[in-house]
Design a protein around this motif. Structure first.
Motif, mmCIF file in Angstrom:
data_model
loop_
_atom_site.group_PDB
_atom_site.id
_atom_site.type_symbol
_atom_site.label_atom_id
_atom_site.label_comp_id
_atom_site.label_asym_id
_atom_site.label_seq_id
_atom_site.Cartn_x
_atom_site.Cartn_y
_atom_site.Cartn_z
ATOM 1 N N SER A 80 -11.778 5.270 -14.997
ATOM 2 C CA SER A 80 -11.575 3.902 -15.463
ATOM 3 C C SER A 80 -12.077 3.767 -16.900
ATOM 4 O O SER A 80 -13.004 4.457 -17.316
ATOM 5 N N MET A 81 -11.451 2.880 -17.651
ATOM 6 C CA MET A 81 -11.827 2.662 -19.049
ATOM 7 C C MET A 81 -13.290 2.239 -19.197
ATOM 8 O O MET A 81 -13.901 2.442 -20.238
ATOM 9 N N THR A 82 -13.836 1.612 -18.145
ATOM 10 C CA THR A 82 -15.218 1.150 -18.260
ATOM 11 C C THR A 82 -16.220 2.274 -17.988
ATOM 12 O O THR A 82 -17.412 2.094 -18.179
ATOM 13 N N GLN A 83 -15.714 3.409 -17.528
ATOM 14 C CA GLN A 83 -16.631 4.503 -17.184
ATOM 15 C C GLN A 83 -16.762 5.537 -18.294
ATOM 16 O O GLN A 83 -17.417 6.543 -18.114
ATOM 17 N N ILE A 84 -16.108 5.303 -19.429
ATOM 18 C CA ILE A 84 -16.168 6.299 -20.496
ATOM 19 C C ILE A 84 -16.931 5.723 -21.683
ATOM 20 O O ILE A 84 -17.141 4.516 -21.783
ATOM 21 N N SER A 85 -17.350 6.588 -22.590
ATOM 22 C CA SER A 85 -18.207 6.134 -23.690
ATOM 23 C C SER A 85 -17.387 5.448 -24.783
ATOM 24 O O SER A 85 -16.160 5.524 -24.799
ATOM 25 N N GLY A 86 -18.087 4.789 -25.673
ATOM 26 C CA GLY A 86 -17.421 4.063 -26.756
ATOM 27 C C GLY A 86 -16.548 4.969 -27.618
ATOM 28 O O GLY A 86 -15.442 4.594 -28.010
ATOM 29 N N GLY A 87 -17.047 6.177 -27.892
ATOM 30 C CA GLY A 87 -16.282 7.112 -28.716
ATOM 31 C C GLY A 87 -15.022 7.566 -28.019
ATOM 32 O O GLY A 87 -13.941 7.649 -28.624
ATOM 33 N N GLU A 88 -15.160 7.836 -26.703
ATOM 34 C CA GLU A 88 -13.988 8.248 -25.931
ATOM 35 C C GLU A 88 -12.968 7.114 -25.863
ATOM 36 O O GLU A 88 -11.765 7.327 -25.970
ATOM 37 N N ARG A 89 -13.490 5.893 -25.720
ATOM 38 C CA ARG A 89 -12.617 4.729 -25.645
ATOM 39 C C ARG A 89 -11.803 4.567 -26.940
ATOM 40 O O ARG A 89 -10.623 4.261 -26.912
ATOM 41 N N GLN A 90 -12.474 4.777 -28.050
ATOM 42 C CA GLN A 90 -11.784 4.635 -29.335
ATOM 43 C C GLN A 90 -10.656 5.662 -29.442
ATOM 44 O O GLN A 90 -9.567 5.349 -29.925
ATOM 45 N N LYS A 91 -10.923 6.883 -28.956
ATOM 46 C CA LYS A 91 -9.863 7.901 -28.967
ATOM 47 C C LYS A 91 -8.701 7.468 -28.083
ATOM 48 O O LYS A 91 -7.535 7.665 -28.430
ATOM 49 N N VAL A 92 -9.044 6.877 -26.918
ATOM 50 C CA VAL A 92 -7.992 6.421 -26.010
ATOM 51 C C VAL A 92 -7.143 5.335 -26.680
ATOM 52 O O VAL A 92 -5.920 5.325 -26.570
ATOM 53 N N MET A 93 -7.820 4.445 -27.405
ATOM 54 C CA MET A 93 -7.068 3.365 -28.055
ATOM 55 C C MET A 93 -6.140 3.921 -29.142
ATOM 56 O O MET A 93 -5.025 3.437 -29.324
ATOM 57 N N ILE A 94 -6.608 4.939 -29.849
ATOM 58 C CA ILE A 94 -5.734 5.550 -30.860
ATOM 59 C C ILE A 94 -4.580 6.278 -30.171
ATOM 60 O O ILE A 94 -3.433 6.219 -30.630
ATOM 61 N N ALA A 95 -4.893 6.925 -29.043
ATOM 62 C CA ALA A 95 -3.833 7.597 -28.284
ATOM 63 C C ALA A 95 -2.787 6.581 -27.817
ATOM 64 O O ALA A 95 -1.583 6.830 -27.896
ATOM 65 N N ARG A 96 -3.257 5.422 -27.355
ATOM 66 C CA ARG A 96 -2.336 4.370 -26.915
ATOM 67 C C ARG A 96 -1.428 3.948 -28.060
ATOM 68 O O ARG A 96 -0.223 3.775 -27.902
ATOM 69 N N ALA A 97 -2.035 3.816 -29.240
ATOM 70 C CA ALA A 97 -1.237 3.447 -30.409
ATOM 71 C C ALA A 97 -0.251 4.561 -30.755
ATOM 72 O O ALA A 97 0.884 4.289 -31.165
ATOM 73 N N MET A 98 -0.652 5.814 -30.570
ATOM 74 C CA MET A 98 0.217 6.930 -30.961
ATOM 75 C C MET A 98 1.441 7.065 -30.062
ATOM 76 O O MET A 98 2.518 7.418 -30.543
ATOM 77 N N VAL A 99 1.291 6.810 -28.734
ATOM 78 C CA VAL A 99 2.477 6.931 -27.882
ATOM 79 C C VAL A 99 3.464 5.793 -28.133
ATOM 80 O O VAL A 99 4.577 5.804 -27.647
#
Lengths: 358, 259
Positions: free
Chosen positions: B132-151
């Protein structure tokens, strides 16, 4: 970011997501099977002394008169008293569950439901108004239904107008809803204060919520309204997912956030209105059903919305069946029963330390 | 595909935030936006993505954004906000999949799943994919958000202070990711940055804003000097070069100057 040869990880990720999707479909199918089973059990329950065999014969005889023979008494009890009530419980539970899930999604708030937003308080006020003052010409029952329905829509319009003054956002809608909830509650209390003892009794009974007065006609109306709204809800479920990331991100992904929020709020209010105007206040289904569902299959609204409906249907039917049997022959209003079975569920969710759930 | 912003202005009610901003960004360029808090960096980014409706022209890939539908804009431009809204119980995979919204009507295609799987694999966050998004760290979350933007397959990526809440390692990882994305996919990146040292390392050009106006635009190494930092931030600073990197060392606030 080209595909690298021999990347077993890629296949693994894809398979994992497919498995997740299959699991969610299985949950939906499981809910449907559970509902059918509950219908099967609920039809055999009741104060009239019918055996399981007599009940099913009565059902079968209705469709295939040549195959099965039933008594008029059994047929009347099953068809005129039990079945429409059971199906109404499912339809109402489905509607309240999906309406709650929509509101929680649209407002990004786990506590949003028609009840925390003053919608049911408005319905109670509408009903109380008719009970205390009466309306000449119309029979009281119909007048109560119409007034409850209209005041529910009025409350929705009020939430929309008030929040528009501040700019439509989850926060402004929730605050407007709370303001209206207190306003309508106070006005209902006032009516109870000035009403006679018998009027007071009737008002209080209405707010308990009951499936006592269901008919095939009311069931048809509720089903048609929910059925008409469902395709639009499902079509917008992806937009609702995007809105979970915040309004501006959703906008950047091409979602018309204000339009989606307004329309889905209106639809969930309409569904709530058409249900509670017939039943009175039935709490907890709209709040608890989406939470249970989210725990089971996660937050993707494409699955969450319909599954919350099915879970809501199962919950309300269970509550009503219990309400009809635990103190038989007395029937407890179902609104009381949903709270009784809703609270343990809620406590469990509340105490369960599962990070990442909200 | 070039981004041209011409004479862009925006007001919140009576308060004018942006005063006639004009600049261009080239294909595959990383353009940083620096400036003190409240200078209008975030507002500028939101105006370019049409989250706000500004005055003036924003032209991208030869088209004016105001003539495009929201979905068309979403297929060209992706946006990662500074603060992350925590919504429902969504997994990392599902969150990234949301980026396919401009291409999905209802059902998820194999291509969508493929794209998400590939970027998760590429970022090396397979082990987080179904957390879950709430179970990962702030840095990992930021990467996920960039990944979301990239797809979202954007040609222009808008980032609002992507490293401001991250530890040293994640700052570098996120910046390297941004740089790599712009190089490999020829995506233009427009990024609000606070950290001038990071900006000078990872941005091709830097745009410095103050009070809703552009005060300087150019290569970080040519642009950043003691006078500019004193004028814009109201801070006495020392600028040094160490192992090829420009270093801005803030010394003390300048008395009598309000940044």
């Amino acid at each position: 970011m080209d595909q690298r040869p021999g990347s077993g990880q890629l296949r693994h990720l894809r398979d994992e997501y497919h498995r997740f999707t299959v699991r969610r479909y299985l949950f939906l199918i499981g809910c449907c099977i559970l509902l059918l089973a509950l219908i099967g059990i609920a039809t055999t329950l009741g104060s009239a002394d019918l055996t399981v065999g007599e009940v099913y014969t009565a059902i079968l005889a209705h469709f295939f008169p040549s195959l099965a023979e039933t008594t008029p008494l059994a047929s009347t009890i099953v068809w005129e008293y039990r079945l429409h009530r059971i199906l109404f419980a499912i339809a109402a539970g489905f509607g309240l569950g999906i309406a709650g899930a929509m509101m929680q999604g649209v407002l990004r708030n786990p506590l949003a439901s028609p009840f925390t937003l003053g919608i049911s308080a408005a319905a109670s006020f509408g009903a109380s108004l008719v009970i205390v003052f009466g309306i000449g010409g119309l029979s009281n029952d119909i007048a109560i239904i119409v007034a409850a329905f209209l005041f529910t829509l009025l409350a929705t319009f009020g939430i929309y107008t008030l929040s528009k003054l501040r700019g439509i956002s989850p926060e402004s809608m929730i605050l407007a809803g709370i303001i209206l909830m207190y306003l309508f509650s106070a006005m209902t209390s006032f009516l109870q204060y000035i009403g006679t003892t018998s009027q007071l009794q009737e008002v209080v009974f209405w707010t308990f919520g009951s499936l006592q007065r269901t008919t095939w006609g009311k069931l048809a109306l509720v089903t048609v309204v929910i059925g008409a709204c469902l395709p639009y809800i499902m079509l917008r479920s992806w937009d609702l997912n995007a809105m979970g990331q915040g309004d501006q991100v959703a906008k950047s992904m091409g979602v018309d956030v204000n339009q989606t929020r307004t329309r889905l709020m209106l639809i969930s209010s309409l569904i709530t209105a058409i249900i509670i105007c017939f039943t009175g206040v039935i709490g907890f289904i709209g709040l608890v059903a989406p939470h249970i569902t989210r725990l089971a299959i996660g937050g993707d609204n494409r699955f969450l919305l319909p599954a919350s409906g099915l879970v809501g249907g199962a919950l309300l039917l269970t509550a009503d069946s219990l309400a009809r049997t635990v103190l038989a022959p007395a029937i407890i209003p179902v609104g009381i029963m949903t709270s009784f079975i809703g609270i343990p569920f809620f406590l469990y969710l509340f105490l369960r330390k599962r990070e990442g759930y909200w | 595909m070039t981004l041209s912003v011409r004479d862009l202005s925006f007001s919140y009610g009576d308060r004018k935030i942006l005063h006639g901003i004009s600049f261009e960004a080239a294909t595959g360029e990383v353009l940083g936006i620096a400036g003190p808090n409240g200078c209008g960096k975030t507002t500028l980014i939101k105006c370019i993505d049409r989250i706000f409706e500004p005055q003036g022209e924003v032209e991208f890939a030869g088209k004016y954004l105001e003539d495009m539908t929201t979905t068309e804009v979403a297929q060209l431009i992706a946006y990662v906000p500074q603060a992350l809204t925590m919504g429902m119980a969504m997994s990392v995979f599902e969150t990234i999949l949301l980026g396919r919204r401009p291409y999905i009507r209802w059902s998820v295609s194999d291509t969508d799943i493929e794209r998400v799987s590939m970027i998760i694999d590429d970022l090396g966050i397979q082990h987080l994919a179904f957390r879950s998004m709430t179970q990962i760290s702030g840095g990992e979350r930021q990467k996920v958000m960039i990944a979301r933007a990239m797809v979202q397959d954007p040609s222009l990526l808008l980032l609002d202070e992507p490293t401001s809440a991250l530890d040293l390692r994640h700052q570098l990882e996120v910046m390297e990711l941004v740089q790599r994305v712009s190089r490999e996919k020829q995506v233009s990146v427009l990024m609000a940055v606070h950290d001038l040292n990071l900006a000078s390392r990872f941005c091709d050009r830097l745009m410095v804003m103050k009070e809703g106006r552009v005060v300087a635009l150019g290569k970080p190494s040519e642009l950043l000097n003691e006078t500019l930092i004193r004028d814009v931030y109201g801070v006495e600073a020392m600028i040094t070069r160490q192992s090829g990197f420009l270093q801005v060392i803030p010394v003390c606030p300048v008395r009598g100057i309000l940044a």
